[in-house]
Design an enzyme around this catalytic site. Sequence first.
Site, PDB file in Angstrom:
ATOM      1  N   ASP B  18      43.168  37.519  47.403  1.00  0.00           N
ATOM      2  CA  ASP B  18      42.398  38.662  47.432  1.00  0.00           C
ATOM      3  C   ASP B  18      40.908  37.907  47.738  1.00  0.00           C
ATOM      4  OD1 ASP B  18      41.277  40.922  47.177  1.00  0.00           O
ATOM      5  OD2 ASP B  18      42.145  41.179  45.136  1.00  0.00           O
ATOM      6  N   HIS B  20      38.215  40.390  48.063  1.00  0.00           N
ATOM      7  CA  HIS B  20      37.296  41.259  47.505  1.00  0.00           C
ATOM      8  C   HIS B  20      36.380  40.757  46.257  1.00  0.00           C
ATOM      9  CE1 HIS B  20      40.466  44.189  49.106  1.00  0.00           C
ATOM     10  NE2 HIS B  20      39.468  44.674  49.359  1.00  0.00           N
TER      11      HIS B  20
END
Lengths: 277, 150
Positions: B18, B20
Site C-alpha cells: 500500500d 497511501h
Amino acid sequence: MSKAETALLIDFGSTYTKLRAVDLAAARVIGSGQGPSTVDTDINEGLTAALADLEARLGTLPDFNHRLASSSAAGGLRMVTVGLVRELTAEAACRAALGAGAKLVGTFAYQLTPADVAQIVALTPDILMLTGGTDGGNVDVIRENADRLALAELRCPVVVAGNRAVADEVATVLDEVGLAVTVTDNVMPEFNTLNIEPARAAIRRLFIDRIVHAKGIDRARKMFDAVLMPTPAAVLEGAQLLADGSTETPGLGPLLVVDVGGATTDVHSIADGSPTG
Amino acid sequence: MNITAQGRTLITGVIGADTHIVGNRILSMALEKAGYHVGALGALTPAEEFVKAAIETAAAGIMVSSLYGQGELDCRGFRALFVEAGLADILIYVGGNLVVGKQDWADVERRFLAMGFDRAFPPGIKTNEIIDALAGDFSVLNGAVLGSAQ
C-alpha cells in the site's frame, strides 16, 4: 629535489609493500617500488627492499617531506560486529566497520549464544564493535551481550556504539575485566537513521594507536611518519576524492571502485543514491 | 504534553503493498505533537519491519495503517510475529480503509480484534480519538504495573 616537494606513500599490503614517490608541487607520481611484505618476520625487511627498488628506478631517493602509510598487512584490520536486529543496528555496525577499512571476520545479531561467544574468541578479532538498541530503545540485549563477552576470554579493544542510555554501563562491565573500551555515538541513534562517522573515527583511532603496534608495523617507524589508516579506508578516501573532485578539479561523479588485491577484493561506492536522468 | 506519552515510542507505517501515506503521516505528526517518539516506517512496509523496528526501539505500541482495501490479508498473523519476537503484549492498533467496499463496521472491527489487534478504527476517525485511546490503554498498563508492584 628539495625536501619541501616530495612525499613517500607506503602501502603495507598483505603480499607486497608498495611505494609511490610523489612530486607535490608538480602533482605527479615520480617513481614506484615494491618488495614482498615481511610483517610476520620483520616489517623493515620488506620496506627496505621496496625502498631499494624505488631507488633503483629513480636513481636516488629524495629526502621526503612526508612519509605516510596505509596497511592491510597481517590480515588487515580484522573486526567482529555485534548488534541487535540484523537488518538494523547489526547492519549499521557492519557499515561502520567496512567504512573504516576493516575486514569483517564475523557479524552477530540478537543475544549472543555461548557458541557465538566461543566463535568470537576463536576469531581473535583486532577490534570488536558492540551495538544494539536505538537511543532510548532496547537496553536488554546490549547489556546481556556485554555481560557474556565480559565472561569470555576476549583480548581485543571494544568500541561501544549502541543505545546511549546504557553505553557507559556497558563500557564499565567490559572495562572491569581489563578490556580497552571506547564509547562513541550510537550507529543508529533513531530508527533507520545511520550515524556511522563517529564509530568509523573511533575505529581509525584505535587502528593508529594500538593495532599498528599490535601487528608489528610500527617496528619500521623510523622509516615513516605515520600509518594513517587501513588500506581499504585509503582506497575509499581516494575514491571519494575521485568522485567529488577538488576546488580546482571536477570529480567524476558517482563511482564504483573495485580493488582486486592479493588477499581480498574490495568494492567501494560513492553515490548519494538519487535517481538520474 | 500527554503524561502517558512521555518516554514512549510508537511505530507507525502503512502495511503491505500500500502506497497511501497521507493519513499515516497525519497520524504520525499528531502522535509526535502529543509527546510520543515516533518511528515512522512509511508506506509499503512489510509486516516483519514493524517487528524489527519495535525490537530495536523498545516500542510501546504499533500503529498500522491500511488504505487500499487489502488490510485483512496483510494483517493475518501480525500479532503472531510479535509473539515470536518476545513482544506478545505490545499494543497494536489498526486503522484506515481496512476492507474492500462498504461493510458493517462492527463486523470488520470484530474480525480485526480477533486477529489480535487491541483496537481497530474506521475511516474518518480523528487523530485525537486515537490519542485518547492510547492514553487510556497506557494508563491501564501503568496501573497494572503499579498494582503488581504493590
